[in-house]
Every structure is written in C-alpha cells, then in structure tokens.
Design an enzyme around this catalytic site. Structure first.
Site, PDB file in Angstrom:
ATOM      1  N   ASP A  13       0.877  -1.171   0.000  1.00  0.00           N
ATOM      2  CA  ASP A  13       0.000   0.000   0.000  1.00  0.00           C
ATOM      3  C   ASP A  13       0.915   1.221   0.000  1.00  0.00           C
ATOM      4  OD1 ASP A  13      -1.612   2.151   0.638  1.00  0.00           O
ATOM      5  OD2 ASP A  13      -2.341   1.340   2.539  1.00  0.00           O
ATOM      6  N   GLU A 177      -7.231   0.753  -4.429  1.00  0.00           N
ATOM      7  CA  GLU A 177      -7.199   0.662  -2.966  1.00  0.00           C
ATOM      8  C   GLU A 177      -8.528   0.195  -2.352  1.00  0.00           C
ATOM      9  OE1 GLU A 177      -5.547   4.508  -2.086  1.00  0.00           O
ATOM     10  OE2 GLU A 177      -3.589   3.891  -2.822  1.00  0.00           O
ATOM     11  N   ASP A 199     -13.006   5.521   1.504  1.00  0.00           N
ATOM     12  CA  ASP A 199     -11.574   5.521   1.808  1.00  0.00           C
ATOM     13  C   ASP A 199     -11.041   6.947   1.785  1.00  0.00           C
ATOM     14  OD1 ASP A 199      -8.811   5.276   1.844  1.00  0.00           O
ATOM     15  OD2 ASP A 199      -8.692   3.808   0.224  1.00  0.00           O
TER      16      ASP A 199
HETATM   17  N1  LIG Z   1      -7.247   9.516  14.782  1.00  0.00           N
HETATM   18  C1  LIG Z   1      -7.239  10.231  13.654  1.00  0.00           C
HETATM   19  N2  LIG Z   1      -8.129  11.231  13.453  1.00  0.00           N
HETATM   20  C2  LIG Z   1      -8.124  11.979  12.339  1.00  0.00           C
HETATM   21  N3  LIG Z   1      -7.243  11.796  11.351  1.00  0.00           N
HETATM   22  C3  LIG Z   1      -6.336  10.816  11.475  1.00  0.00           C
HETATM   23  C4  LIG Z   1      -6.287   9.988  12.620  1.00  0.00           C
HETATM   24  N4  LIG Z   1      -5.277   9.085  12.457  1.00  0.00           N
HETATM   25  C5  LIG Z   1      -4.722   9.364  11.266  1.00  0.00           C
HETATM   26  N5  LIG Z   1      -5.342  10.397  10.667  1.00  0.00           N
HETATM   27  C6  LIG Z   1      -5.031  11.018   9.384  1.00  0.00           C
HETATM   28  O1  LIG Z   1      -5.092  10.033   8.372  1.00  0.00           O
HETATM   29  C7  LIG Z   1      -4.216  10.398   7.316  1.00  0.00           C
HETATM   30  C8  LIG Z   1      -3.354   9.221   6.930  1.00  0.00           C
HETATM   31  O2  LIG Z   1      -4.181   8.178   6.568  1.00  0.00           O
HETATM   32  P1  LIG Z   1      -3.623   6.924   5.762  1.00  0.00           P
HETATM   33  O3  LIG Z   1      -2.401   6.412   6.418  1.00  0.00           O
HETATM   34  O4  LIG Z   1      -4.774   6.029   5.580  1.00  0.00           O
HETATM   35  O5  LIG Z   1      -3.257   7.664   4.403  1.00  0.00           O
HETATM   36  P2  LIG Z   1      -2.364   7.161   3.197  1.00  0.00           P
HETATM   37  O6  LIG Z   1      -2.654   5.742   2.945  1.00  0.00           O
HETATM   38  O7  LIG Z   1      -0.966   7.560   3.443  1.00  0.00           O
HETATM   39  O8  LIG Z   1      -2.901   8.103   2.037  1.00  0.00           O
HETATM   40  P3  LIG Z   1      -3.706   7.764   0.680  1.00  0.00           P
HETATM   41  O9  LIG Z   1      -4.439   6.503   0.900  1.00  0.00           O
HETATM   42  O10 LIG Z   1      -4.597   8.960   0.564  1.00  0.00           O
HETATM   43  O11 LIG Z   1      -2.668   7.735  -0.351  1.00  0.00           O
HETATM   44  C9  LIG Z   1      -3.369  11.548   7.817  1.00  0.00           C
HETATM   45  O12 LIG Z   1      -3.829  12.754   7.252  1.00  0.00           O
HETATM   46  C10 LIG Z   1      -3.610  11.510   9.311  1.00  0.00           C
HETATM   47  O13 LIG Z   1      -3.486  12.788   9.896  1.00  0.00           O
HETATM   48 MG   LIG Z   2      -4.195   4.752   1.862  1.00  0.00          MG
END
Ligand SMILES: Nc1ncnc2c1ncn2[C@@H]1O[C@H](COP(=O)(O)OP(=O)(O)OP(=O)(O)O)[C@@H](O)[C@H]1O
Ligand SMILES: [Mg+2]
Length: 509
Positions: A13, A177, A199
């Site tokens: 991922d 995804e 998502d």
């Molecule tokens: N408890 C929470 N409350 C609100 N936001 C959160 C929390 N935990 C994580 N996030 C937010 O979630 C986001 C990251 O999510 P995730 O790891 O799913 O994204 P990613 O997979 O890197 O991105 P994408 O899927 O968009 O490419 C960040 O912006 C983070 O600040």
């Molecule tokens: Mg993601």
C-alpha cells in the site's frame, strides 16, 4: 524445494503519507511486514541531509522539521502529472520543497541541489519497502501488487509501474485501494453482500461500491478525488492558525519554512487528538521574532467544534461524490449492506456521524482502516502466484471515461465512466488525406466533452498505413484496457489483415 522468492508476490500500500506491506503465507493467511521496532508503517517520505545521505521513511521523517526544503513528502499527489496541471501549483503552495517542470513533460522535485522525477521518489520508497520485506522474509522480494487510488488515471498507474521498474521490483499488478480493502474484508468468507468502501487517507478520497459474491468481487461504480485527504484537513487548520497569528502580531509565518513545518506538524497531531478529545492546547513557543528581535509564540486552544467547522466543506465534498457513485451504480443507500471505512482520516468522529446520518446506521468496523489495503494487496498477490482454487475473480471499473480527441476538439468516448475492466472495444478509422502513411490518435481520460479539459494519456502514432486515396484504407483500431485500468491500442488493416502494432507513445499536453 522451490525458491520461494520466485513465487512470492507481496502486497504494498503505497500511501500519500504512510506505506505498508503485507505477505500471504501458503494458506492465504496474511501478515503485515514489520519494520524496526515492530512498526508496520513506513512514512512515504524521502530526504537528503546536508551530508548528502539519502533518508527514507522514519529516518526522513525524524529530520523533517529541521530540513523542510530537502524533505519530499506527499509526492503521490504529483505522480503521473503534467507540469501544466493546476494541481501542481496548488501542491507547491502547501509544501516546503520546490516543484518544477521536468524535461519529459513531467514534474520534478528539488532536493539538496538535485532534481528528482516523481516516479524516482516513489521508486526510492518502494525500494525501501522491498528491502525491509526481503530482510524480514529472508529472501529477495522481486514482485509486488501495488495499490493505487481508484480514481488514478491510466497515466498515473503507468507511473507507479515505472517506479517499480526503476528499482528492479516488478509491479505485477496495480490494484485499486478500495477494491483491495474489500478483498481484505470479504475473501474466504463466502459472502453475498453489497459493500461501499469509503476511503479517506492522507491525500486521496475514493469511494467504491463492490458486489461480493463469494470469490467474485465486482466493482459496480467508483468515484473520488485525488486531491482530497487528511492533508487538506491539516491545511484548513494551518490557514486558520496563520490568520490568527497575523491578526495578533502582524507577522506572516507562511514565508518561514521552518516555522511552517512546526505549525504543520502540530496541526496534524492536534487534528488526530481531536478525534478522541474535545479540546487541546495548540502552542508553539518561540516560533519567530519581531523585527525588533522579540520572540513570538503561538498560544491557543483548538476545539473539536472549530475543526469541524473548518473542514465541513471537505466532508461535504466526500458526500457529494458518494451520492454520485450510488447513482452511477443505480443503488439507494438502503441497498448497501455494509459501509466500510478505510484510511486514517475516517477516524474523525464527524465523518462517522455524517455517514451514520446518511445511511441510517453506523459504518461497519469490518476492517482495520490502516491495514486493510496492504492485506488485500497481499491476498491478490497470493491469488496470482498460483492458479487453481486460489482463483478469485476481480471485475473492476475505470473511474473516468477514456476517449479520442476528435478533429473538432471534442472527446469521442471509447470507454465510458465506470466501464468494466478488463475490456476491449474496436472502432473503424480511415485516412483523411491521399497517400497518408501514419495514423495519429490522441487519447484522453476524463468526463469532459471537450477533449482539452481532460487529461492527455498520450499520442499514439501508427506507422505503416497502406498509402491509398483518402478514405479508402479501412483500419480497425482496437482499444484494450486491462484489469489494471491501463490502456493499450493496436491498429489492423481490414483488407490485408496486417497489424500495425509499433506504437509510439508520446505523452505531452
Ligand atoms: N485519529 C485520527 N483522526 C483523524 N485523522 C487521522 C487519525 N489518524 C490518522 N489520521 C489522518 O489520516 C491520514 C493518513 O491516513 P492513511 O495512512 O490512511 O493515508 P495514506 O494511505 O498515506 O494516504 P492515501 O491513501 O490517501 O494515499 C493523515 O492525514 C492523518 O493525519
Ligand atoms: Mg491509503
């Protein structure tokens, strides 16, 4: 015994903010691949320090505040983009590193006096994940399924495959995804359910409706916005804090990269805290100095209600997209058996409340919001690495129409939005002037009737057209979108049967 490295296809991922990898064992049981200290996540960050050392993941994140100009993050938002794209400018406004047009009509990023293509940065991150996985598994990992936002165009998908190639990792498939999350939830459970995956990650929003019938996963419709994610929630808070600071002290912090980085860091942490608390202090001592040399600090409190007010327009946008996807699928909210939340940003209570109100029941906690995508990718990798009873059937869709730019500038749609894939279509073509030996097709992706308003996928040139008087040669153009949403085409002379396959693909806009 067979060499396991040749068989194993891991799942990756590749997130905007965080990346994660998983692998399935012989029986299809999946485990996440741990990094140092048992952490399953590798920040999607690349940096070069002042000694010239390349840093990836946690190492890069650790020095981020002190080296903001040479720390590349959220680069997934730029992958497969043309420099002319409006989004490039809006990214530049919110990051501390420099973004500029590259030589190959792509975007390049400056880092410690060097220039990197966006896919090079992605390849560094993929390479790091591959190395971590190889260390953990005890053999060299060479193949992976890599996930992408469902709303990625063909061009962005190609760029992800290219990133793998650059680092010697074969990206066997790119997988959407939300589809991956549905696999993680439903594979092996013998379900018959209509699932909606919402998502919202760090950088992108995707919503897909997936009909699960045991081993058949059929995507009914998908939609999203690759510029809508947690980063935008952070930015809304940052804008608020900067405006408040300007009002109080007449100083604009936006011009100071180190101060901005500190605000950004705290904004994100505060946002996360506000998912479980009603109010938290927001203070940064000695953030800057007055022209007279007096230190200034940020000293405020942030409450949940303010955050919700600032970000309501973003949540509204996700709902608008969701409504459109439901209508594309021809379904009513009550026909959805389960709403699944994926992505860290869905932990925000306001999002869960809005979805509860919309569907009349709370979303399901069926999958882990941070891990489901990597797990689904690993399961898909596992199903591809052997045939027989492991087979699962995946029927996905393209998120935006794919078409040809016509002479008048309008789009001739070849595959409509939400057309199922894999898919192939043929159309008739002919020469427009006497003795013509080349056929040029400019392909675009997007839902706008005006071709120029869509994303250019490339210009395909077919040489070797039989010279004839205009309109006499009968050509058949075959368009093929594979299971990954990647387009290829070839042309056939209907009279001689001769195939003109040698495509030159020039991507420019
Ligand atoms: N408890 C929470 N409350 C609100 N936001 C959160 C929390 N935990 C994580 N996030 C937010 O979630 C986001 C990251 O999510 P995730 O790891 O799913 O994204 P990613 O997979 O890197 O991105 P994408 O899927 O968009 O490419 C960040 O912006 C983070 O600040
Ligand atoms: Mg993601």
């Amino acid at each position: 015994m067979e060499d396991p490295s040749r068989d194993t296809i891991i799942g990756i991922d590749l997130g905007t903010t965080n990346s994660c990898a998983a692998v399935a064992g012989e029986e299809g049981t999946v485990r996440l691949i741990p990094y140092k200290g048992g952490d399953f996540i590798i920040p999607s960050i690349f940096a070069i320090d002042d000694k010239g050392h390349e840093l990836i993941g946690h190492e890069a994140k650790r020095q981020w505040q002190l080296n903001p100009r040479n720390t590349l993050y959220a680069t997934k938002r730029l992958i497969g983009r043309s420099p002319m794209d409006d989004v490039v400018e809006s990214v530049q406004r919110s990051v501390q590193y420099r973004v500029h047009a590259g030589a190959r009509n792509d975007v390049e990023l400056d880092c410690q006096g060097r220039s990197f293509q966006v896919s090079e940065v992605a390849s560094r991150i993929l390479g790091k994940i591959r190395d971590v996985a190889s260390d953990h598994l005890g053999f060299r990992v060479e193949r992976a399924v890599v996930t992408v936002p469902a709303y990625f165009t063909d061009r962005q998908r190609q760029a992800v495959k290219e990133a793998g190639r650059l680092v010697g990792l074969e990206v066997v498939r790119v997988l959407n995804e939300p589809t991956a999350a549905a696999l993680a939830y439903g594979l092996g459970k013998h379900l018959k359910e209509q699932v909606l995956v919402y998502d919202l990650g760090g950088g992108t929003f995707d919503v897909s409706i997936i009909d699960i019938r045991d081993r058949v996963f059929e995507v009914k419709a998908t939609g999203g916005d690759i510029f809508l994610g947690g980063i935008d929630f952070d930015n809304a808070m940052i804008a608020y804090v900067l405006a408040d600071f300007r009002r109080r002290h007449g100083v604009d912090l936006a011009t100071d990269p180190v101060a901005m980085q500190r605000v950004k860091d705290l904004a994100e942490r505060t946002k996360v805290d506000l998912s479980s608390r009603d109010a938290v202090p927001f203070s940064i001592p000695f953030i800057t100095m007055t022209p007279q040399g007096q230190p200034l600090s940020i000293d405020m409190r942030f409450d949940r209600a303010t955050l919700e007010q600032l970000t309501e327009p973003l949540i509204d946008r996700t709902l608008e997209i969701l409504v459109r996807v439901l209508s594309d699928a021809g379904l009513k909210p009550e026909e959805i058996d389960r709403v699944m939340l994926v992505g860290g940003q869905t932990r925000m209570p306001a999002i869960q409340e809005r979805l509860t109100a919309f569907f009349g029941r709370p979303p399901s906690k069926g999958v882990h919001p941070d891990e489901a995508v990597a797990i689904g990718a690993a399961l898909y990798g596992w199903s591809l690495s052997a045939g027989g009873d492991r087979q699962l059937q995946l029927l996905d869709v393209i998120p935006m129409a794919i078409g040809i730019e016509q002479a008048g500038g309008e789009t001739h749609v070849v595959f409509g939005r939400n057309a199922s894939i894999p898919n192939a279509r043929a159309i008739e073509a002919t020469s427009s002037h006497d003795g013509q030996t080349e056929l040029v097709l400019r392909m675009v992706q997007g839902d706008h009737p005006e071709a120029a308003r869509n994303e250019v996928l490339g210009e395909f040139t077919f040489g070797g057209v039989r010279p004839c008087p205009a309109g006499e040669v009968r050509l058949e153009v075959i368009f093929d979108v594979n299971v990954e949403g990647i387009l290829s085409l070839h042309v056939r002379d209907r009279d001689t049967g001769r195939e003109m396959k040698s495509t030159v693909r020039i991507t420019r806009s």
